[in-house]
Design an enzyme around this catalytic site. Structure first.
Site, PDB file in Angstrom:
ATOM      1  CG  ASP A 107      22.050  51.786  32.740  1.00 32.97           C
ATOM      2  OD1 ASP A 107      22.489  51.273  33.787  1.00 32.97           O
ATOM      3  OD2 ASP A 107      20.834  51.971  32.526  1.00 32.97           O
ATOM      4  CB  THR A 130      25.738  44.801  34.486  1.00 33.14           C
ATOM      5  OG1 THR A 130      24.562  44.428  35.238  1.00 33.14           O
ATOM      6  CG2 THR A 130      25.296  45.081  33.059  1.00 33.14           C
ATOM      7  CG  ASP A 134      20.422  46.341  32.853  1.00 30.49           C
ATOM      8  OD1 ASP A 134      21.642  46.128  32.663  1.00 30.49           O
ATOM      9  OD2 ASP A 134      20.002  47.019  33.804  1.00 30.49           O
ATOM     10  NE  ARG A 176      20.127  48.300  39.470  1.00 37.97           N
ATOM     11  CZ  ARG A 176      20.683  48.594  40.639  1.00 37.97           C
ATOM     12  NH1 ARG A 176      19.977  49.115  41.601  1.00 37.97           N
ATOM     13  NH2 ARG A 176      21.957  48.386  40.852  1.00 37.97           N
TER      14      ARG A 176
HETATM   15  O1  F6P Z   1      23.232  45.591  38.792  1.00 34.96           O
HETATM   16  C1  F6P Z   1      23.686  44.399  39.342  1.00 34.96           C
HETATM   17  C2  F6P Z   1      22.929  44.071  40.595  1.00 34.96           C
HETATM   18  O2  F6P Z   1      23.425  42.854  41.112  1.00 34.96           O
HETATM   19  C3  F6P Z   1      21.410  44.006  40.441  1.00 34.96           C
HETATM   20  O3  F6P Z   1      20.965  42.803  39.885  1.00 34.96           O
HETATM   21  C4  F6P Z   1      20.989  44.218  41.861  1.00 34.96           C
HETATM   22  O4  F6P Z   1      19.676  44.759  41.926  1.00 34.96           O
HETATM   23  C5  F6P Z   1      21.988  45.211  42.373  1.00 34.96           C
HETATM   24  O5  F6P Z   1      23.137  45.082  41.567  1.00 34.96           O
HETATM   25  C6  F6P Z   1      22.373  45.035  43.821  1.00 34.96           C
HETATM   26  O6  F6P Z   1      23.267  46.038  44.145  1.00 34.96           O
HETATM   27  P1  F6P Z   1      24.112  46.100  45.497  1.00 34.96           P
HETATM   28  O7  F6P Z   1      25.150  45.017  45.422  1.00 34.96           O
HETATM   29  O8  F6P Z   1      24.688  47.451  45.503  1.00 34.96           O
HETATM   30  O9  F6P Z   1      23.136  45.810  46.597  1.00 34.96           O
END
Ligand code: F6P
Length: 326
Positions: A107, A130, A134, A176
């Site tokens: 999103d 994703t 969500d 998340r």
């Molecule tokens: O949105 C996908 C995701 O893997 C979430 O589940 C997680 O909170 C976030 O991205 C982690 O992001 P990054 O890889 O930027 O730490």
């Protein structure tokens, strides 16, 4: 009637998800045979700002359907919230002759695409990519099925060692602020409890539940915790459980393991259908929509709904997980 679209830019944005390559492949192999040039934009919005554009050929996507990650690379570009930054991106796109965009992401990524349409009239189609699942308007997002299966594989392994040592484990999964991955792996992995942002199980209830299990002769348990807004929260839960009951637990945070690996058949097919649908939507002069999949059928959902509306974990899944964990 509008002129037929000649050049489409495709990019992946936000956290990567297994199946993104299958979506890029479908865009390329749907677009080129119908006379459209497909331009890969590298590193999401960052690449748009620095004109990292590369025309993709049919064989640019050969041997990619089975690969995790994204061949176009991805990133988060916080400065894209600023209108003056988007002016630069729009100028670069127009200079390159890109007449429409396909954004594969979540999103946050759709928000940037929607703004480009609103402010600069660059047509945009979203594809939900994703692991978090969500996104409002689609039963599933690309990468979710793979992430659930990857997490489940780890949980099955943890159960082996938990049973051998009579241990209590808390396994933290990604997502998340949503609990889709957590509820699915809790159900499929037979977890004794699941903590998700949508329905916070109380520590008291969890402790009572574990005690009842112990009284019945249960010697090991697995609790699943969605990371929520606070990755690493499984350690806090372990401490709270220790304080309330004296039970010691082992914590396992699965982390980015859930984002990698070869996509499942289901994710590859979903991505292929969505990639095809996105090209056809641009060719039909549509814009500002996401390609969703509802009940096995491709649907068009206004991007603003995907950005503003919340998809909820079905309450019957939460109830079922509780019922079956007794
Ligand atoms: O949105 C996908 C995701 O893997 C979430 O589940 C997680 O909170 C976030 O991205 C982690 O992001 P990054 O890889 O930027 O730490």
């Amino acid at each position: 009637m509008a002129n037929p679209i000649e050049k489409i830019g495709v990019y992946t944005s936000g956290g990567d998800a297994p199946g993104m390559n299958a979506a890029i492949r479908a865009v390329v192999r749907t677009g080129i045979p119908s006379g459209v040039e497909i331009v890969g934009i590298r590193q999401g919005y960052a690449g748009m700002l620095t004109s990292q554009f590369e025309t993709l050929q049919m064989n640019s996507v050969a041997n990619t359907i089975q690969r995790g990650g994204t061949i176009l690379k991805s990133g988060r570009t916080p400065e894209f919230v600023k209108p003056e930054v988007r002016i630069q991106a729009a100028a670069n796109l127009k200079k390159a002759g890109i007449g429409g965009l396909i954004c594969i992401g979540g999103d946050g990524s759709f928000r940037g695409g929607h703004a480009l349409w609103e402010e600069h009239k660059i047509p945009i189609i979203g594809i939900p990519g994703t692991i978090d699942n969500d996104i409002y308007g689609t039963d599933s997002t690309i990468g979710y099925d793979t992430a659930v299966n990857t997490a489940l594989d780890s949980i099955d392994r943890i159960r082996d060692t938990a049973a051998s040592h009579d241990r209590l484990f808390i396994v933290e999964v990604m997502g998340r602020d949503s609990g889709f991955i957590a509820i699915d792996v809790a159900l499929a992995g037979g977890a004794e409890e699941v903590f998700i942002p949508e329905n916070l199980a109380s520590i008291e209830r969890t402790v009572e539940h574990i005690k009842k299990g112990v009284a019945r002769g249960k010697t090991s348990s697995i609790l699943i915790a969605a990371e929520g807004q606070n990755p690493g929260r499984a350690y806090d839960l372990a401490e709270q459980i220790r304080r309330k009951s004296g039970f010691e637990s082992k914590v396992c945070v699965l982390g980015h393991i859930q984002r990698g690996g070869s996509p499942t058949a289901s994710d590859r097919i979903l991505a292929s259908r969505m990639g095809f649908g996105a090209v056809r939507a641009l060719q039909a002069s549509l814009s500002d929509i996401m390609i969703g999949m509802v009940g096995g059928k491709i649907v068009h959902v206004p991007l603003l709904d995907c950005i503003n509306k919340k998809k909820r974990v079905p309450s019957e899944l939460i109830e079922l997980a509780q019922l079956l964990s007794t």
